[in-house]
Each structure stands twice: as C-alpha cells, then as structure tokens.
Scaffold this motif. Structure first.
Motif, short mmCIF file in Angstrom:
data_model
loop_
_atom_site.label_atom_id
_atom_site.label_comp_id
_atom_site.label_asym_id
_atom_site.label_seq_id
_atom_site.Cartn_x
_atom_site.Cartn_y
_atom_site.Cartn_z
N ASP A 1 0.76 -1.12 -0.07
CA ASP A 1 0.10 0.01 -0.03
C ASP A 1 0.74 1.28 -0.02
O ASP A 1 2.14 1.17 0.08
CB ASP A 1 -0.93 0.15 1.19
N ILE A 2 0.27 2.41 0.04
CA ILE A 2 1.08 3.82 0.16
C ILE A 2 1.77 3.78 1.20
O ILE A 2 3.11 4.24 1.09
CB ILE A 2 0.05 5.02 -0.12
N SER A 3 1.49 3.45 2.56
CA SER A 3 2.08 3.61 3.59
C SER A 3 3.33 2.91 3.50
O SER A 3 4.55 3.40 4.07
CB SER A 3 1.35 2.90 4.67
N SER B 1 5.49 4.62 1.05
CA SER B 1 6.37 5.99 1.57
C SER B 1 7.58 5.85 2.37
O SER B 1 8.13 6.76 2.50
CB SER B 1 5.09 6.58 2.44
N SER C 1 10.54 11.84 -0.89
CA SER C 1 9.65 12.62 -0.38
C SER C 1 8.33 12.55 -1.28
O SER C 1 8.47 12.08 -2.71
CB SER C 1 10.13 14.13 -1.16
N LEU C 2 7.43 12.34 -0.64
CA LEU C 2 5.83 12.03 -1.25
C LEU C 2 5.06 13.38 -1.28
O LEU C 2 4.41 13.72 -0.35
CB LEU C 2 5.28 11.11 -0.49
N ASN D 1 1.91 16.13 -1.84
CA ASN D 1 0.74 15.91 -1.51
C ASN D 1 -0.22 15.50 -2.54
O ASN D 1 -1.13 14.46 -2.52
CB ASN D 1 0.03 17.17 -0.85
N HIS D 2 0.17 16.27 -3.80
CA HIS D 2 -0.67 16.00 -5.25
C HIS D 2 -0.62 14.66 -5.47
O HIS D 2 -1.21 13.93 -6.10
CB HIS D 2 -0.72 16.96 -6.04
N PHE E 1 0.44 11.95 -3.72
CA PHE E 1 -0.31 11.01 -2.41
C PHE E 1 -1.64 11.14 -2.73
O PHE E 1 -2.39 9.92 -2.63
CB PHE E 1 -0.15 11.60 -1.14
N LYS E 2 -2.41 12.25 -3.09
CA LYS E 2 -3.97 12.06 -3.41
C LYS E 2 -4.26 11.38 -4.72
O LYS E 2 -5.32 10.63 -4.63
CB LYS E 2 -4.26 13.79 -3.68
N MET F 1 -2.17 8.85 -5.77
CA MET F 1 -1.94 7.37 -5.28
C MET F 1 -3.17 6.92 -4.88
O MET F 1 -3.53 5.64 -4.79
CB MET F 1 -0.84 7.10 -4.81
N LYS F 2 -3.82 7.59 -3.68
CA LYS F 2 -5.02 7.07 -3.14
C LYS F 2 -5.89 6.81 -3.76
O LYS F 2 -6.91 5.80 -3.49
CB LYS F 2 -5.17 7.97 -2.10
#
Length: 202
Positions: A69-71, A74, A79-80, A82-83, A85-86, A88-89
């Motif tokens: 998963d993303i967790s 990361s 560096s991840l 915010n855009h 991360f959103k 990918m989520k």
C-alpha cells in the motif's frame, strides 16, 4: 514447477512458502495485473542479482518495487508530494508505476538507477500479490517476463523457458499483455511517461 493457487482465496500455506523462499534469495514467476513477472525479495542481494541474470538485464535497467500500500511505499520514497499522495490514494491498487526518488532504506542493488536513485513503485491490484505482500511483511522487486521481443503469457512456455531456473511459477492463466501506465514524480511535478492499462486516471 507450476503452482496452482486459488485466484480469489490463495492458499496461505503456499504463500508462506513462497515468501520464505524469496527471503532466502530465490526467484519466482508470478502473474500481476499487467503481465507475468520475475519476482525477488527487494532486500536480498542474491535474489535481485539472480533476477537480473535470468532476465539478462544490465544493472542500470529498471525494476519495479512491489508494495502492499501507499504507507509501505512511502517508507522508501525521499519525498511524497501531497498531490502525488492524493492521486495514488485514488487510483491504487492498480496498473500504475510511480517514479520517485528513493531514500537510503533501499539497498543499492535494488535501485532502478543508482546514480539518480530513482525507483518505480507498484501497488498491484491482484489478490495473489496483495496477499503475498501482506504475508511477506516487506517489499518485492519485479521485472516483466520478456524475451525475444515478446512478453511470455502462456504458462507452458514459461515452464519450458524458466522451469529449471526459478523456484516456482504461479499459474495465472494466459494474461492479456497490458503494460502499466508510468507516472513520474521524480522532479515533483507529474510527468506521464507511458500510457498503458489504467491510462484514464485523470
């Protein structure tokens, strides 16, 4: 050796054996949500080097880091944004490869490009891979099974070519070749490197 696992409820006993073998430096061929792939433990120098040898790849050629998963992903990204991360989520798990700058947690042998320290992250949408990653409690590296300018999609052909070189081949049937969409966030901004399966993500 061809292994038969239930596609929706893969046997945990077999997954644990695969995980143990991978941690010991062995290599398997597994179906993914795009193509068949050679898979090794990302932290095993022996396994990663064997994977490169089987594929006849130069060490500068890319591998994908398979994450649950993303967790988990990361943990290996410098560096991840915010855009990123959103996005990918919203679209993971799925047939996407995300390019980021890796941090120091990954061994040098695993990096896609040791000089730039870039890494391709995948969070595949396939129950087999998701369950294996859950049991494995770590990340895997993979590269598509590609030889003589074509992807190998038939389990019998895989057995003939690699049966004596890998610890097992999980039968995923004949997979339609659809490559992942590659989304590059290495510089921070999104760059679409390749449109493949799942290309309608925006």
């Amino acid at each position: 050796m061809i292994l038969e696992l239930h596609p929706k409820n893969p046997e945990e006993r077999i997954l644990k054996k695969i995980s143990s073998d991978l941690k010991a430096g062995e290599v398997y061929i597994l179906p993914t949500d795009t193509v068949y792939a050679l898979v090794a433990d990302s932290m095993s120098k022996t396994g990663v080097e064997k994977l490169y040898s089987l594929k006849k790849l130069e060490k500068s050629k890319p591998l994908s880091l398979l994450c649950k998963d993303i967790s988990v992903a990361s943990e290996y990204i410098e560096s991840l944004p915010n855009h990123a991360f959103k996005l990918m989520k919203r679209i993971t798990p799925g047939p996407y490869t995300f390019i980021f700058k890796a941090n120091r947690k990954l061994p040098r042998v695993t990096l896609t490009n040791e000089k730039s320290k870039s890494i391709g992250i995948r969070i595949p949408d396939l129950i087999l891979i998701q369950e294996l990653l859950r049991i494995h409690s770590g990340t895997l590296v993979s590269t598509s099974v590609f030889t003589n300018d074509e992807y190998i999609t038939d389990i019998e052909d895989l057995e003939k070519m690699f049966g004596s070189s890998v610890s097992g081949i999980v039968n995923g049937g004949i997979i339609k070749v659809e490559l992942s969409t590659i989304l590059d966030f290495y510089s921070g901004d999104l760059v679409v490197v390749r449109e493949g399966k799942g290309k309608d993500f925006l």
